[in-house]
Motif scaffolding. Sequence first.
Motif, mmCIF file in Angstrom:
data_model
loop_
_atom_site.group_PDB
_atom_site.id
_atom_site.type_symbol
_atom_site.label_atom_id
_atom_site.label_comp_id
_atom_site.label_asym_id
_atom_site.label_seq_id
_atom_site.Cartn_x
_atom_site.Cartn_y
_atom_site.Cartn_z
ATOM 1 N N ASP A 105 -33.960 16.420 16.935
ATOM 2 C CA ASP A 105 -32.752 16.170 17.714
ATOM 3 C C ASP A 105 -31.725 15.633 16.732
ATOM 4 O OD1 ASP A 105 -30.718 15.334 19.354
ATOM 5 O OD2 ASP A 105 -32.012 14.344 20.826
ATOM 6 N N ALA A 106 -30.784 16.474 16.350
ATOM 7 C CA ALA A 106 -29.850 16.117 15.287
ATOM 8 C C ALA A 106 -28.728 15.206 15.760
ATOM 9 C CB ALA A 106 -29.254 17.386 14.670
ATOM 10 N N THR A 107 -28.589 15.038 17.060
ATOM 11 C CA THR A 107 -27.520 14.212 17.632
ATOM 12 C C THR A 107 -28.130 13.381 18.757
ATOM 13 O OG1 THR A 107 -26.937 16.128 19.001
ATOM 14 C CG2 THR A 107 -25.603 15.756 17.038
ATOM 15 N N LEU A 146 -22.671 21.499 10.737
ATOM 16 C CA LEU A 146 -23.807 21.076 11.548
ATOM 17 C C LEU A 146 -24.720 22.258 11.866
ATOM 18 C CD1 LEU A 146 -25.244 18.854 13.177
ATOM 19 C CD2 LEU A 146 -23.736 19.414 15.101
ATOM 20 N N LEU A 147 -24.135 23.373 12.280
ATOM 21 C CA LEU A 147 -24.949 24.541 12.605
ATOM 22 C C LEU A 147 -25.619 25.102 11.359
ATOM 23 C CD1 LEU A 147 -25.968 26.577 14.643
ATOM 24 C CD2 LEU A 147 -23.829 27.856 14.367
ATOM 25 N N ALA A 148 -24.905 25.116 10.239
ATOM 26 C CA ALA A 148 -25.495 25.616 8.991
ATOM 27 C C ALA A 148 -26.681 24.770 8.574
ATOM 28 C CB ALA A 148 -24.438 25.640 7.882
ATOM 29 N N VAL A 195 -34.533 22.990 16.528
ATOM 30 C CA VAL A 195 -33.487 22.010 16.225
ATOM 31 C C VAL A 195 -32.561 21.966 17.432
ATOM 32 C CG1 VAL A 195 -31.519 21.384 14.775
ATOM 33 C CG2 VAL A 195 -33.587 22.314 13.722
ATOM 34 N N PHE A 196 -32.377 20.769 17.962
ATOM 35 C CA PHE A 196 -31.537 20.582 19.146
ATOM 36 C C PHE A 196 -30.227 19.921 18.748
ATOM 37 C CE2 PHE A 196 -30.332 17.694 22.737
ATOM 38 C CZ PHE A 196 -29.841 18.685 23.571
ATOM 39 N N LEU A 197 -29.121 20.491 19.223
ATOM 40 C CA LEU A 197 -27.792 19.974 18.914
ATOM 41 C C LEU A 197 -27.036 19.680 20.208
ATOM 42 C CD1 LEU A 197 -26.687 22.599 16.196
ATOM 43 C CD2 LEU A 197 -27.853 20.412 15.812
ATOM 44 N N ASP A 198 -26.500 18.478 20.306
ATOM 45 C CA ASP A 198 -25.626 18.115 21.419
ATOM 46 C C ASP A 198 -24.406 17.409 20.842
ATOM 47 O OD1 ASP A 198 -24.414 17.429 23.788
ATOM 48 O OD2 ASP A 198 -25.796 15.782 24.251
ATOM 49 N N PRO A 199 -23.562 18.138 20.097
ATOM 50 C CA PRO A 199 -22.402 17.505 19.471
ATOM 51 C C PRO A 199 -21.312 17.196 20.483
ATOM 52 C CG PRO A 199 -22.340 19.855 19.082
ATOM 53 C CD PRO A 199 -23.638 19.579 19.809
ATOM 54 N N MET A 200 -20.750 16.009 20.367
ATOM 55 C CA MET A 200 -19.613 15.672 21.212
ATOM 56 C C MET A 200 -18.424 16.530 20.790
ATOM 57 S SD MET A 200 -17.726 12.000 21.646
ATOM 58 C CE MET A 200 -19.299 11.164 21.797
ATOM 59 N N PHE A 214 -43.525 17.949 22.652
ATOM 60 C CA PHE A 214 -42.949 18.054 21.318
ATOM 61 C C PHE A 214 -43.103 16.737 20.558
ATOM 62 C CE2 PHE A 214 -40.822 21.580 23.296
ATOM 63 C CZ PHE A 214 -40.500 22.464 22.272
ATOM 64 N N THR A 215 -43.308 16.848 19.258
ATOM 65 C CA THR A 215 -43.148 15.713 18.361
ATOM 66 C C THR A 215 -41.712 15.770 17.862
ATOM 67 O OG1 THR A 215 -45.466 15.724 17.681
ATOM 68 C CG2 THR A 215 -43.902 14.638 16.215
ATOM 69 N N VAL A 216 -40.932 14.715 18.124
ATOM 70 C CA VAL A 216 -39.488 14.767 17.938
ATOM 71 C C VAL A 216 -39.021 13.798 16.852
ATOM 72 C CG1 VAL A 216 -37.253 14.666 19.076
ATOM 73 C CG2 VAL A 216 -39.284 15.289 20.403
ATOM 74 N N THR A 217 -38.270 14.324 15.896
ATOM 75 C CA THR A 217 -37.567 13.503 14.916
ATOM 76 C C THR A 217 -36.113 13.427 15.349
ATOM 77 O OG1 THR A 217 -39.022 14.207 13.122
ATOM 78 C CG2 THR A 217 -36.912 13.244 12.490
ATOM 79 N N MET A 218 -35.598 12.208 15.510
ATOM 80 C CA MET A 218 -34.244 12.009 16.022
ATOM 81 C C MET A 218 -33.342 11.451 14.932
ATOM 82 S SD MET A 218 -35.223 10.107 19.609
ATOM 83 C CE MET A 218 -36.168 8.851 18.730
ATOM 84 N N PHE A 219 -32.170 12.031 14.789
ATOM 85 C CA PHE A 219 -31.161 11.505 13.870
ATOM 86 C C PHE A 219 -30.009 10.915 14.679
ATOM 87 C CE2 PHE A 219 -33.296 14.467 11.029
ATOM 88 C CZ PHE A 219 -33.292 13.786 9.817
ATOM 89 N N GLU A 220 -29.608 9.713 14.329
ATOM 90 C CA GLU A 220 -28.424 9.094 14.927
ATOM 91 C C GLU A 220 -27.652 8.387 13.823
ATOM 92 O OE1 GLU A 220 -25.317 8.064 16.596
ATOM 93 O OE2 GLU A 220 -26.739 9.255 17.805
ATOM 94 N N ARG A 221 -26.411 8.811 13.608
ATOM 95 C CA ARG A 221 -25.636 8.297 12.487
ATOM 96 C C ARG A 221 -24.922 6.985 12.779
ATOM 97 N NH1 ARG A 221 -20.600 12.661 12.323
ATOM 98 N NH2 ARG A 221 -19.722 12.140 14.370
#
Length: 220
Positions: free
Chosen positions: A63-65, A171-173, A136-141, A80-87
């Motif tokens: 989860d990239a976002t 982000l998509l790349a 890869v899951f993306l939920d960009p604001m 799922f085993t999930v790795t989460m990124f939060e900036r």
Amino acid sequence: MGEAAEGLELRRDDEGLALVGDGMVLRADFSRLLPRLRADRIGRELLVRAARTRGVATPTAVDATAGLGEDSLLLAAAGFTVTMFERDPVIAALLSDALDRAANDSQLADIVARMTLVEGDSVAGLRELGFSPDVVFLDPMFPERTKSAAVKKKFQLLHHLERPCEDEEGLLAAALAARPRKVVIKRPPKGPWLAGAKPSHSLMGKAVRYDVIVPPPSSR
């Protein structure tokens, strides 16, 4: 606990860590999602249907976002085993606190054990994963969602911290560079494709759309 941003403050009480400001209180709380995590319901979640990977016994997702981690929780509940990124460090602190509390909840402990939080930028993180996730899951604001009339009141505090995605292409790349089986992108029903990239297919709900990009096998 100190200032989170102008007019906002992180506070800890008996219920855990919260972001307080503008007369609102925001706390990450996984327990409220328990009805959606039941075995007879989780498979019907639109995100789970979009992310499903056939023939994979122990699927992995990034989860990239991550935000407050609710989408990651749904994926983890689905196996799922999930790795989460939060900036953002404040949002990451709220999410970390929610994970700690859930680890002590018998109804959530096994689920959050499959969730790992990484505080940092996912664009760099995706390129340094060391493994190829299934999803890869993306939920960009994006700008349309920053209008107060278009968001739930409790999430207005998040918009003081998170800015709309400024580099959709980057982000998509990065997501595709991780060589997943699929990229799942959360969009409003009438929102544009992320970075103008046409999805392989989409799943449409009343309030959300999931665009699914399936890279060719040769790219894995």
